[in-house]
Enzyme design. Structure first.
Site, mmCIF file in Angstrom:
data_model
loop_
_atom_site.group_PDB
_atom_site.id
_atom_site.type_symbol
_atom_site.label_atom_id
_atom_site.label_comp_id
_atom_site.label_asym_id
_atom_site.label_seq_id
_atom_site.Cartn_x
_atom_site.Cartn_y
_atom_site.Cartn_z
ATOM 1 N N LYS A 1 35.452 -12.923 11.588
ATOM 2 C CA LYS A 1 36.290 -11.715 11.677
ATOM 3 C C LYS A 1 37.410 -11.728 10.634
ATOM 4 O O LYS A 1 37.629 -10.753 9.935
ATOM 5 C CB LYS A 1 36.918 -11.579 13.082
ATOM 6 C CG LYS A 1 35.924 -11.507 14.222
ATOM 7 C CD LYS A 1 36.620 -11.278 15.554
ATOM 8 C CE LYS A 1 37.506 -12.425 16.013
ATOM 9 N NZ LYS A 1 36.772 -13.651 16.430
ATOM 10 N N ARG B 1 41.054 -8.026 23.455
ATOM 11 C CA ARG B 1 40.249 -9.189 23.812
ATOM 12 C C ARG B 1 39.938 -9.232 25.296
ATOM 13 O O ARG B 1 39.241 -10.156 25.752
ATOM 14 C CB ARG B 1 41.052 -10.431 23.428
ATOM 15 C CG ARG B 1 40.288 -11.552 22.787
ATOM 16 C CD ARG B 1 41.309 -12.629 22.459
ATOM 17 N NE ARG B 1 40.764 -13.768 21.779
ATOM 18 C CZ ARG B 1 40.769 -13.939 20.459
ATOM 19 N NH1 ARG B 1 41.256 -13.017 19.675
ATOM 20 N NH2 ARG B 1 40.278 -15.039 19.951
ATOM 21 N N ARG C 1 35.062 -25.848 9.291
ATOM 22 C CA ARG C 1 35.895 -25.045 8.388
ATOM 23 C C ARG C 1 37.179 -25.739 7.939
ATOM 24 O O ARG C 1 37.790 -25.330 6.957
ATOM 25 C CB ARG C 1 36.177 -23.644 8.949
ATOM 26 C CG ARG C 1 37.077 -23.569 10.152
ATOM 27 C CD ARG C 1 37.163 -22.104 10.639
ATOM 28 N NE ARG C 1 37.863 -21.997 11.903
ATOM 29 C CZ ARG C 1 37.893 -20.896 12.641
ATOM 30 N NH1 ARG C 1 37.245 -19.814 12.240
ATOM 31 N NH2 ARG C 1 38.564 -20.862 13.764
ATOM 32 N N ARG D 1 43.303 -26.209 12.467
ATOM 33 C CA ARG D 1 43.795 -25.574 13.693
ATOM 34 C C ARG D 1 43.647 -26.512 14.879
ATOM 35 O O ARG D 1 42.600 -27.122 15.049
ATOM 36 C CB ARG D 1 43.027 -24.259 13.945
ATOM 37 C CG ARG D 1 43.579 -23.088 13.168
ATOM 38 C CD ARG D 1 42.742 -21.857 13.310
ATOM 39 N NE ARG D 1 42.467 -21.452 14.688
ATOM 40 C CZ ARG D 1 41.862 -20.311 15.010
ATOM 41 N NH1 ARG D 1 41.479 -19.475 14.061
ATOM 42 N NH2 ARG D 1 41.645 -20.025 16.265
ATOM 43 N N ARG E 1 36.928 -21.903 24.177
ATOM 44 C CA ARG E 1 37.164 -20.585 23.572
ATOM 45 C C ARG E 1 35.911 -19.714 23.673
ATOM 46 O O ARG E 1 35.998 -18.514 23.899
ATOM 47 C CB ARG E 1 37.608 -20.737 22.126
ATOM 48 C CG ARG E 1 39.097 -21.099 22.019
ATOM 49 C CD ARG E 1 39.425 -21.757 20.702
ATOM 50 N NE ARG E 1 39.147 -20.925 19.559
ATOM 51 C CZ ARG E 1 38.912 -21.403 18.322
ATOM 52 N NH1 ARG E 1 38.920 -22.686 18.094
ATOM 53 N NH2 ARG E 1 38.665 -20.555 17.339
HETATM 54 P P1 ADP Z 1 39.308 -17.002 17.115
HETATM 55 O O1 ADP Z 1 38.645 -15.665 17.152
HETATM 56 O O2 ADP Z 1 38.695 -17.943 16.131
HETATM 57 O O3 ADP Z 1 39.415 -17.643 18.471
HETATM 58 P P2 ADP Z 1 42.018 -15.842 16.768
HETATM 59 O O4 ADP Z 1 42.900 -16.157 15.609
HETATM 60 O O5 ADP Z 1 41.544 -14.442 16.921
HETATM 61 O O6 ADP Z 1 40.800 -16.866 16.595
HETATM 62 O O7 ADP Z 1 42.744 -16.268 18.134
HETATM 63 C C1 ADP Z 1 43.308 -17.548 18.317
HETATM 64 C C2 ADP Z 1 43.956 -17.655 19.695
HETATM 65 O O8 ADP Z 1 45.047 -16.736 19.791
HETATM 66 C C3 ADP Z 1 43.074 -17.324 20.894
HETATM 67 O O9 ADP Z 1 42.304 -18.420 21.306
HETATM 68 C C4 ADP Z 1 44.119 -16.923 21.934
HETATM 69 O O10 ADP Z 1 44.754 -18.062 22.490
HETATM 70 C C5 ADP Z 1 45.160 -16.200 21.101
HETATM 71 N N1 ADP Z 1 44.923 -14.731 21.037
HETATM 72 C C6 ADP Z 1 44.676 -14.016 19.900
HETATM 73 N N2 ADP Z 1 44.501 -12.715 20.178
HETATM 74 C C7 ADP Z 1 44.636 -12.595 21.519
HETATM 75 C C8 ADP Z 1 44.537 -11.502 22.430
HETATM 76 N N3 ADP Z 1 44.261 -10.257 22.001
HETATM 77 N N4 ADP Z 1 44.720 -11.749 23.744
HETATM 78 C C9 ADP Z 1 44.991 -12.987 24.189
HETATM 79 N N5 ADP Z 1 45.088 -14.059 23.402
HETATM 80 C C10 ADP Z 1 44.908 -13.879 22.072
#
Ligand code: ADP
Length: 183
Positions: free
Chosen positions: A13, A88, A127, A131, A142
Site C-alpha cells: 500500500k 481499518r 523488507r 519496524r 497483524r
Molecule cells: P501495515 O499495513 O503494514 O500493518 P501501517 O503503517 O498501515 O502498516 O500500520 C501500522 C500500525 O499502525 C498498525 O498495525 C496499527 O497498530 C496502527 N494503525 C494504522 N492505521 C490504523 C487505523 N486506521 N486504525 C487503527 N490502528 C491503525
C-alpha cells in the site's frame, strides 16, 4: 481525486500510494506513518500508541478518526488525496462516510491490493525497514487483526460498488500500471 488504498500488511500500500501521489499530484495520508512519526518525536499521541503499534494491535477507533478528521481539514487535501491504512475497521468506515458527507464529497476509487498470504509474510520479514512490528510473531498477529477486523471493511465499500481488485504480485511498475488503468 479521492482514493483509498486497501489490503493486508505487506501488500504494498505504502509503495503504490507513493507512486500515486507523485503521478496524480495528490497528498498521501498514511495513518501508520503518522503514528510512527509521533512515536519517533515522542509526542503525546506517540506515547499513547507506542505499545499498541509494537504489539501489532489497532489504535482505538476514536483516536484514529479524530486524527484523520483533523488532518483532512488542512487545505492540502482540498483537491483530493490518497488514504492508506484507514479505514481499518467498520466503525472507522462509517465515521469516514460521515466526514465525507460533512465535506460534501465522495470517494472516487477503492483499490484492493491482493497478494497471497505466504508472500505477505516473506515481503514483510525481508523488507528490513527496522519496524518493531515486523517480527514473525507480530506479523502473524497483524495478519490476524486484518482478517478479523479490517477485512469486513471491504463489504462496506462493496455495497457502494466501489471496490477495484488489483493483482498485487509482480514488479512494482506492473502493479502501478494496473492501478493507472483502473484510475
Ligand atoms: P501495515 O499495513 O503494514 O500493518 P501501517 O503503517 O498501515 O502498516 O500500520 C501500522 C500500525 O499502525 C498498525 O498495525 C496499527 O497498530 C496502527 N494503525 C494504522 N492505521 C490504523 C487505523 N486506521 N486504525 C487503527 N490502528 C491503525
Amino acid at each position: 481525486m479521492t482514493i483509498i488504498i486497501f489490503g493486508p500488511p505487506g501488500a504494498g500500500k505504502g509503495t503504490q500510494a507513493a507512486l500515486i501521489k507523485e503521478h496524480y499530484n495528490i497528498p498521501h495520508l498514511s495513518t501508520g506513518e503518522i503514528f510512527r512519526a509521533a512515536i519517533k518525536n515522542e509526542t503525546a499521541l506517540g506515547k499513547k500508541v507506542t505499545s499498541i503499534l509494537d504489539a501489532g494491535e489497532l489504535v482505538p477507533d476514536e483516536t484514529v478518526v479524530a486524527l484523520v478528521e483533523e488532518e483532512l481539514k488542512k487545505e492540502d487535501y482540498d483537491d483530493g488525496y490518497i488514504l492508506d491504512g484507514f479505514p481499518r475497521t467498520v466503525p472507522q468506515a462509517q465515521s469516514y462516510d460521515t466526514i465525507l458527507q460533512k465535506k460534501g464529497r465522495g470517494l472516487d476509487a477503492f483499490l484492493l491490493l491482493e497478494v497471497p498470504e505466504e508472500e505477505l509474510v516473506n515481503r514483510i520479514l525481508s523488507r528490513g525497514e527496522g519496524r518493531s512490528d515486523d517480527t514473525p510473531a507480530k506479523v502473524k498477529n497483524r495478519l490476524e487483526v486484518y482478517w478479523n477486523e479490517t477485512l469486513p471493511v471491504l463489504n462496506h465499500y462493496k455495497k457502494y460498488g466501489l471496490v477495484n481488485k488489483i493483482d498485487g504480485t509482480g514488479s512494482i511498475e506492473d502493479i502501478f500500471d494496473r492501478i493507472k488503468k483502473v484510475l
